[in-house]
Design a protein around this motif. Structure first.
Motif, mmCIF file in Angstrom:
data_model
loop_
_atom_site.group_PDB
_atom_site.id
_atom_site.type_symbol
_atom_site.label_atom_id
_atom_site.label_comp_id
_atom_site.label_asym_id
_atom_site.label_seq_id
_atom_site.Cartn_x
_atom_site.Cartn_y
_atom_site.Cartn_z
ATOM 1 N N ASN A 301 2.207 5.732 -14.138
ATOM 2 C CA ASN A 301 3.240 6.633 -14.669
ATOM 3 C C ASN A 301 2.602 7.609 -15.658
ATOM 4 N N SER A 302 1.490 8.201 -15.210
ATOM 5 C CA SER A 302 0.704 9.092 -16.060
ATOM 6 C C SER A 302 0.786 10.516 -15.530
ATOM 7 N N THR A 303 1.089 11.461 -16.428
ATOM 8 C CA THR A 303 1.189 12.872 -16.069
ATOM 9 C C THR A 303 0.299 13.698 -16.982
ATOM 10 N N LYS A 304 -0.438 14.650 -16.378
ATOM 11 C CA LYS A 304 -1.239 15.581 -17.161
ATOM 12 C C LYS A 304 -1.084 16.976 -16.579
ATOM 13 N N THR A 305 -0.904 17.939 -17.479
ATOM 14 C CA THR A 305 -0.811 19.343 -17.065
ATOM 15 C C THR A 305 -1.902 20.130 -17.777
ATOM 16 N N GLU A 306 -2.295 21.247 -17.172
ATOM 17 C CA GLU A 306 -3.399 22.043 -17.703
ATOM 18 C C GLU A 306 -2.948 23.479 -17.948
ATOM 19 N N GLY A 307 -1.851 23.655 -18.697
ATOM 20 C CA GLY A 307 -1.399 25.001 -19.039
ATOM 21 C C GLY A 307 -0.749 25.715 -17.873
ATOM 22 N N SER A 308 -0.756 27.032 -17.916
ATOM 23 C CA SER A 308 -0.106 27.854 -16.893
ATOM 24 C C SER A 308 -0.887 27.764 -15.586
ATOM 25 N N PRO A 309 -0.188 27.828 -14.411
ATOM 26 C CA PRO A 309 1.263 27.857 -14.225
ATOM 27 C C PRO A 309 1.923 26.518 -14.598
ATOM 28 N N LEU A 310 3.148 26.616 -15.103
ATOM 29 C CA LEU A 310 3.860 25.427 -15.541
ATOM 30 C C LEU A 310 4.682 24.853 -14.386
ATOM 31 N N LEU A 311 4.328 23.663 -13.959
ATOM 32 C CA LEU A 311 5.025 22.979 -12.871
ATOM 33 C C LEU A 311 5.758 21.773 -13.418
ATOM 34 N N GLN A 312 6.835 21.399 -12.739
ATOM 35 C CA GLN A 312 7.503 20.148 -13.054
ATOM 36 C C GLN A 312 7.916 19.481 -11.759
ATOM 37 N N LEU A 313 7.873 18.140 -11.752
ATOM 38 C CA LEU A 313 8.284 17.409 -10.563
ATOM 39 C C LEU A 313 9.736 17.735 -10.264
ATOM 40 N N ALA A 314 10.025 18.015 -8.992
ATOM 41 C CA ALA A 314 11.360 18.481 -8.627
ATOM 42 C C ALA A 314 12.404 17.380 -8.742
ATOM 43 N N TYR A 315 11.989 16.120 -8.600
ATOM 44 C CA TYR A 315 12.930 15.009 -8.711
ATOM 45 C C TYR A 315 12.117 13.753 -8.964
ATOM 46 N N ASN A 316 12.791 12.613 -9.084
ATOM 47 C CA ASN A 316 12.111 11.356 -9.370
ATOM 48 C C ASN A 316 11.066 11.059 -8.293
ATOM 49 N N ALA A 317 9.809 10.999 -8.711
ATOM 50 C CA ALA A 317 8.711 10.845 -7.756
ATOM 51 C C ALA A 317 8.158 9.427 -7.733
ATOM 52 N N HIS A 318 8.908 8.447 -8.248
ATOM 53 C CA HIS A 318 8.402 7.080 -8.287
ATOM 54 C C HIS A 318 8.201 6.502 -6.895
ATOM 55 N N ASP A 319 8.909 7.043 -5.891
ATOM 56 C CA ASP A 319 8.734 6.504 -4.532
ATOM 57 C C ASP A 319 7.533 7.125 -3.830
ATOM 58 N N GLY A 320 6.863 8.073 -4.491
ATOM 59 C CA GLY A 320 5.633 8.618 -3.945
ATOM 60 C C GLY A 320 5.785 9.907 -3.162
ATOM 61 N N PHE A 321 7.017 10.421 -3.005
ATOM 62 C CA PHE A 321 7.204 11.702 -2.317
ATOM 63 C C PHE A 321 7.250 12.803 -3.380
ATOM 64 N N PHE A 322 6.282 13.712 -3.308
ATOM 65 C CA PHE A 322 6.090 14.678 -4.383
ATOM 66 C C PHE A 322 6.528 16.075 -3.962
ATOM 67 N N SER A 323 7.138 16.784 -4.905
ATOM 68 C CA SER A 323 7.478 18.188 -4.747
ATOM 69 C C SER A 323 7.642 18.753 -6.147
ATOM 70 N N PHE A 324 7.426 20.057 -6.289
ATOM 71 C CA PHE A 324 7.429 20.652 -7.620
ATOM 72 C C PHE A 324 8.366 21.845 -7.691
ATOM 73 N N LEU A 325 8.764 22.152 -8.922
ATOM 74 C CA LEU A 325 9.590 23.322 -9.189
ATOM 75 C C LEU A 325 8.804 24.231 -10.127
#
Length: 539
Positions: A301-325
């Motif tokens: 449950n570890s998240t790291k971002t590296e500045g711009s562009p700013l992404l966020q997970l589109a919905y709960n990704a605990h089941d392993g299906f990833f998408s971003f907004l």
């Protein structure tokens, strides 16, 4: 015939016994639960200091309370009457101490109901029933573990006693656990490295246990230092360090698309239930190396971002299906590479994003509307139009990636209204931004031009709608990933043609050959058509 009937009866009896033995027991059918590791020395407690003298102790095993009984060990007067050599009493002087505990190293098949029966002259003095469960922990690959992914698998027999199994890493860091099969609970450590060495703790919470006790087991894991990757997945090398051992990479069909600046945009990843995800970004209009902008490990449950562009997970990704907004700035256009890792496999999806931006400026005599667009290589046409069909605004290009419109002041009824900058990509997709020019009020003079950004309330409503659409599209993606991914606003086409060798070439071309075209409303699906650049503005 008689032989066949006899065989059928035996098979039926064995199946009935197996099915019955796998049924859950209630806590009234045993006095205590003992969970131990397979192959580790174990003691089944049975102590009563008041029961001394000429007594006989019997340890008896059965799959169920009414099942077939099997004597594991029997002794009296300090002598062993029967039993397998692997079973011993914890105290050979049990006649005086009242300690009848059984010591042995359990093997597969020893799980079940085990009773301690104390008798005197064939009269039952005491009986204690213990439900024995066996735990096995498998380290994959075996310790010492090479750099890569570590899997810890806990299996319990019988499985029906398990309420839950949790895992914690060194220092007590909680880890995600998932039940893969009825008897297997798995946790994973992606990109296992030197920092992940140590003791992992597996905790079993029994389903039915009057004492509410839990059982903890330590698992020591070390890194194979000879094969250690010094940089690691979170290191400065980014992707190159993390995928060096990933030779099995599946690429999805590349997506070419566009968005208006400051409008929520869904960025898709391969529809694979992965362990972790990396997103890289590269500015295609500048010679800048790509960089890692987002990384998420669902097991830690570890998240790291590296500045711009700013992404966020589109919905709960605990089941392993990833998408971003992404709510893109103009500078966020470029190539996005989303990599999903599952065990020793990697799945990659590339998206080329052009961003359209309209901004106003003014002088004492004119209102200037500037339409900027990025990633020129996938742009086919760009132009301005006015809501009034008879009004054809004159547009001009001051350079690559920009097309402008000048509107004379003061604003009149003919020049007021909606001005639309439309960008058509080489795959046919159309993206547009609308700027509204209003007539001046009687109290003031000049131009009243509302911002291109939607009201905050409308934007807040748009975000959950986009997230919902992302969920639906991801569900569809799961069925089409192997055959390709489709995502477009107006036209499905994924083979983006690079129509320019270099954007600098456009600066040298004549107006007639440039993609910086004036467009006007047309008929049918093609709502714009090219204007002759020599035609004057009729607004």
């Amino acid at each position: 015939m008689e032989f066949d009937l006899y065989t059928l009866v035996l098979v039926y009896s064995w199946m009935a016994s197996f099915i019955h033995s796998s049924q859950p027991l209630t806590d009234r059918e045993y006095d205590d639960i003992i969970v131990t590791e397979l192959g580790k020395p174990t003691t089944l407690p049975c102590v009563d200091p008041e029961m001394t003298g000429a007594v006989t102790v019997n340890w008896i095993k059965s799959a169920t309370p009414k099942g077939k009984k099997k004597v594991l060990f029997s002794a009296n007067a300090g002598k062993v009457l029967s039993g397998h050599p692997k079973f011993l009493l914890a105290d050979t002087n049990f006649l005086e101490s009242g300690v009848f505990s059984l010591v042995f190293i359990p093997e597969m098949g020893d799980q079940g109901l085990i009773s301690c029966l104390v008798e005197k002259q064939k009269k039952k003095l005491r009986q204690r029933v213990i439900l024995l469960a066996l735990l096995t922990v498998t380290i994959l690959p075996a310790s010492p573990v090479p750099y890569g992914i570590l899997r810890l698998v806990a299996s319990v027999y019988p499985y029906y006693i398990v309420g839950s199994i949790t895992w914690a890493g060194p220092g007590g860091t909680p880890l995600r656990s998932e039940v893969k099969q009825k008897m297997e609970t798995v946790t994973k450590i992606p990109h296992f490295n030197k920092n992940d060495e140590g003791t992992y703790v597996c905790v079993l919470h029994p389903k039915c246990n009057r004492s509410r006790a839990t059982f903890s087991f330590n698992v020591d894991v070390k890194l194979d230092v000879k094969r250690e990757n010094k940089e690691g997945i979170w290191g400065q090398q980014g992707r190159d360090a993390s995928v060096a051992s990933f030779t099995n990479v599946t690429h999805g069909l590349q997506i070419s698309t566009g968005s208006v600046a400051h409008v929520p945009f869904p960025l898709f990843c391969p529809p694979i239930p992965g362990d972790y995800v990396l997103v890289h970004w590269k500015n295609l209009d500048k010679r800048i190396a790509r960089k890692l902008v987002y990384q998420y490990d669902r097991w830690r449950n570890s998240t790291k971002t590296e500045g711009s562009p700013l992404l966020q997970l589109a919905y709960n990704a605990h089941d392993g299906f990833f998408s971003f907004l992404l709510i893109p700035e103009f500078k966020d256009a470029g190539l996005y590479i989303c990599e999903v890792f599952l065990d020793d496999k990697c799945y990659s999806q590339k998206t080329t994003l052009s961003v359209l931006k309209v901004s106003p400026s003014s002088t004492s005599s004119s209102l200037h509307l500037s339409c900027e667009y990025s990633v020129i290589s996938q742009v086919q046409q760009v132009g301005w139009s006015h809501q009034n069909m008879s009004c054809r605004p004159y547009s001009f290009s001051p350079g690559p990636g920009k097309i402008n419109v000048n509107i004379s002041l003061p604003i009149t009824a003919d020049t007021a209204g909606n001005y639309t900058c439309m960008m058509r990509l080489t795959n046919g997709q159309k993206i547009w931004a609308v700027y509204t020019v209003t007539l001046p009020t009687t109290e003031s003079t000049g131009v009243a031009a509302p911002s291109l950004l939607p009201p905050l309330s409308a934007l807040l409503l748009l975000v959950p709608l986009v997230a919902a659409a992302v969920g639906v599209l991801l569900w569809r993606q799961r069925h089409i990933f192997q055959g390709g991914i489709e995502q477009s606003l107006s036209h499905h086409s994924w083979e983006a043609e690079n129509i320019y060798e270099n954007p600098e070439d456009m600066r040298l071309t004549s107006p007639q050959g440039s993609v910086y075209m004036d467009l006007k409303p047309g008929e049918g699906d093609d709502i714009y058509k090219e204007l002759d650049r020599s035609e004057p503005s009729q607004c």
